[in-house]
Design an enzyme around this catalytic site. Structure first.
Site, PDB file in Angstrom:
ATOM      1  N   GLU A  36     -57.988 -17.347 -26.174  1.00 55.89           N
ATOM      2  CA  GLU A  36     -57.528 -15.484 -25.835  1.00 55.89           C
ATOM      3  C   GLU A  36     -57.929 -14.728 -24.593  1.00 55.89           C
ATOM      4  O   GLU A  36     -58.134 -14.634 -23.578  1.00 55.89           O
ATOM      5  CB  GLU A  36     -57.395 -15.041 -27.114  1.00 55.89           C
ATOM      6  CG  GLU A  36     -56.687 -14.475 -27.623  1.00 55.89           C
ATOM      7  CD  GLU A  36     -54.778 -14.635 -28.011  1.00 55.89           C
ATOM      8  OE1 GLU A  36     -54.808 -14.086 -27.026  1.00 55.89           O
ATOM      9  OE2 GLU A  36     -54.336 -15.891 -28.122  1.00 55.89           O
ATOM     10  N   CYS A 193     -38.047 -15.719 -20.761  1.00 60.93           N
ATOM     11  CA  CYS A 193     -38.304 -14.892 -19.769  1.00 60.93           C
ATOM     12  C   CYS A 193     -39.169 -14.399 -18.445  1.00 60.93           C
ATOM     13  O   CYS A 193     -40.061 -13.131 -18.863  1.00 60.93           O
ATOM     14  CB  CYS A 193     -38.539 -13.058 -20.827  1.00 60.93           C
ATOM     15  SG  CYS A 193     -37.797 -11.924 -20.478  1.00 60.93           S
ATOM     16  N   CYS A 199     -31.940 -16.763 -19.673  1.00 64.62           N
ATOM     17  CA  CYS A 199     -30.689 -15.523 -20.589  1.00 64.62           C
ATOM     18  C   CYS A 199     -29.992 -16.069 -21.336  1.00 64.62           C
ATOM     19  O   CYS A 199     -29.902 -16.198 -22.669  1.00 64.62           O
ATOM     20  CB  CYS A 199     -30.335 -14.089 -19.932  1.00 64.62           C
ATOM     21  SG  CYS A 199     -31.372 -13.342 -18.825  1.00 64.62           S
ATOM     22  N   CYS A 202     -31.702 -17.018 -24.206  1.00 66.26           N
ATOM     23  CA  CYS A 202     -32.395 -16.594 -24.885  1.00 66.26           C
ATOM     24  C   CYS A 202     -32.130 -15.760 -26.624  1.00 66.26           C
ATOM     25  O   CYS A 202     -31.214 -15.193 -26.080  1.00 66.26           O
ATOM     26  CB  CYS A 202     -32.722 -15.204 -24.266  1.00 66.26           C
ATOM     27  SG  CYS A 202     -34.208 -13.968 -25.087  1.00 66.26           S
ATOM     28  N   CYS A 208     -29.563  -7.603 -25.597  1.00 67.31           N
ATOM     29  CA  CYS A 208     -31.278  -6.793 -24.339  1.00 67.31           C
ATOM     30  C   CYS A 208     -30.086  -6.227 -23.208  1.00 67.31           C
ATOM     31  O   CYS A 208     -28.710  -6.538 -22.933  1.00 67.31           O
ATOM     32  CB  CYS A 208     -31.511  -8.188 -23.528  1.00 67.31           C
ATOM     33  SG  CYS A 208     -32.044  -7.967 -22.720  1.00 67.31           S
TER      34      CYS A 208
HETATM   35  S1  SF4 Z   1     -32.486 -12.069 -22.782  1.00 66.92           S
HETATM   36 FE1  SF4 Z   1     -33.506 -10.101 -21.454  1.00 66.92          FE
HETATM   37  S2  SF4 Z   1     -35.458 -10.631 -23.086  1.00 66.92           S
HETATM   38 FE2  SF4 Z   1     -33.774 -12.720 -22.724  1.00 66.92          FE
HETATM   39  S3  SF4 Z   1     -34.476 -13.556 -21.133  1.00 66.92           S
HETATM   40 FE3  SF4 Z   1     -33.026 -12.149 -20.569  1.00 66.92          FE
HETATM   41  S4  SF4 Z   1     -34.038 -10.474 -19.973  1.00 66.92           S
HETATM   42 FE4  SF4 Z   1     -35.142 -11.633 -21.124  1.00 66.92          FE
END
Ligand code: SF4
Length: 346
Positions: A36, A193, A199, A202, A208
């Site tokens: 870390e 992200c 997206c 995701c 989102c």
């Molecule tokens: S959906 Fe939202 S959290 Fe996912 S990659 Fe796109 S902007 Fe980022």
């Protein structure tokens, strides 16, 4: 609501798509802590080699504490931000002396170690001790501001406070999920992200805010630009026949060594100067002109004046000179002064 399903989605996604082969994905607090600290300002790829070398030389916290700080610094050489290495050594000594050679399990106690902030302490507590503590580094801030549509620069106290509260509220109820959850936060921010978010792959996309409202380019809100101070000056365009009065600027400072118009703090000072120069008329001021330097904005009030007769004991010639307007335009002039003279000629 995304808030209710955030942890479940993240954990499921991490198990299937997240990173599972990083050498510090272990329960040993020493190894988690070491990684870390190294990852604080450095990319994973650069850390891998250093991490392996450190572990070989210092297999545990006792070995690290027993080394000299110079040896730690030498091994750190090339990773940058050397205060991290000095703090690493200090923290190892503290673990040995104050915590009996064992890393504490509580986030608050971990935060007492030099170089360990709240987010790093939470990472150690959650990975090594399955504590329900949330991390909140730059990657996580990006994910959260986008998912929940939080505007405002995340470095601002109020926004940061809001993000900590949100991050805590999102934690999974079940502590046994903490490793996958914390790793999921890191992985989602690092691999999906990012600056150009992916997206479509995701797990948060349907809830989102940024993805749904097309605001991924504006979240997180960038750091506000520093307000540039404004200065005002009055510039005199004194003409005598076809000639204009110009003065050479000091060699250093802005427009160093260039010919320029005489400047005054206000119109009173300008009029006093003109009285010394001779007799004539001050004409109505022209509209203000703005010139932007990197560190301030200069607002120029141009004041034209016509001198019919020059006083015998006027301003000393060494301070400036009367130059034919056309010739003046060919000299090295500051950009706004050149614009003013061109206007005068026109
Ligand atoms: S959906 Fe939202 S959290 Fe996912 S990659 Fe796109 S902007 Fe980022």
């Amino acid at each position: 609501m995304l808030q209710d399903s955030f942890a479940t989605r993240l954990v499921a996604w991490q198990k299937q798509h997240g990173r599972h082969d990083l050498p510090w994905q272990v329960r040993d607090p020493y190894r988690v802590w070491l990684s870390e600290i190294m990852l604080q300002q450095t990319q994973v790829t650069a850390v891998l080699e250093y991490y392996a070398r450190f572990l070989q030389r210092f297999p545990d916290v006792a070995a690290l504490a027993a080394a000299s700080v110079d040896e730690v610094l030498a091994l750190w050489s090339g990773l940058g931000y050397y205060s991290r290495a000095r703090n690493l050594h200090k923290a190892a000594l503290m673990v040995m002396e104050e915590f009996g050679g064992q890393f504490p399990a509580q986030r608050e106690a971990l935060q007492r170690l030099p170089g360990v902030g709240r987010s790093t302490a939470a990472a150690i507590a959650s990975f090594a001790f399955a504590q329900r503590e949330t991390i909140l580094d730059g990657n996580v801030k990006r994910v959260l501001t986008r998912c929940f549509g939080i505007a405002g620069f995340p470095g601002e106290k109020a926004v940061e406070k809001q993000l900590w509260a949100l991050a805590e509220a999102l934690l999974p109820a079940d502590g046994s999920q903490m490793t996958a959850y914390t790793q999921g936060l890191m992985d989602l921010g690092a691999t999906v992200c990012g600056r150009k978010p992916a997206c479509t792959v995701c797990p948060m996309v349907d809830g989102c805010v940024a993805a749904q409202q097309g605001r991924t380019h504006e979240l997180p809100t960038p750091r506000p630009k520093k307000a540039v101070p404004t200065r005002h000056t009055v510039m005199l365009l004194a003409q005598h026949g076809e000639r204009i009065w110009l003065e050479r600027r000091p060699p250093s400072g802005i427009w160093g060594g260039l010919l320029s118009l005489p400047e005054f703090a206000d119109s009173m000072a300008l009029e006093r100067w003109l009285e010394c120069m001779g007799q004539g008329d001050v004409l109505p001021s022209w509209p203000e002109l703005e010139h932007v330097f990197t560190h301030y904005r200069l607002i120029i009030t141009p004041v034209p004046a016509r001198l019919d007769t020059l006083a015998a004991t006027g301003v000393q010639e060494s301070a400036g000179q009367w130059i034919p307007l056309q010739q003046a335009l060919e000299a090295g002039l500051p950009a706004p002064v050149k614009r003013l003279l061109q206007r005068l000629l026109a």
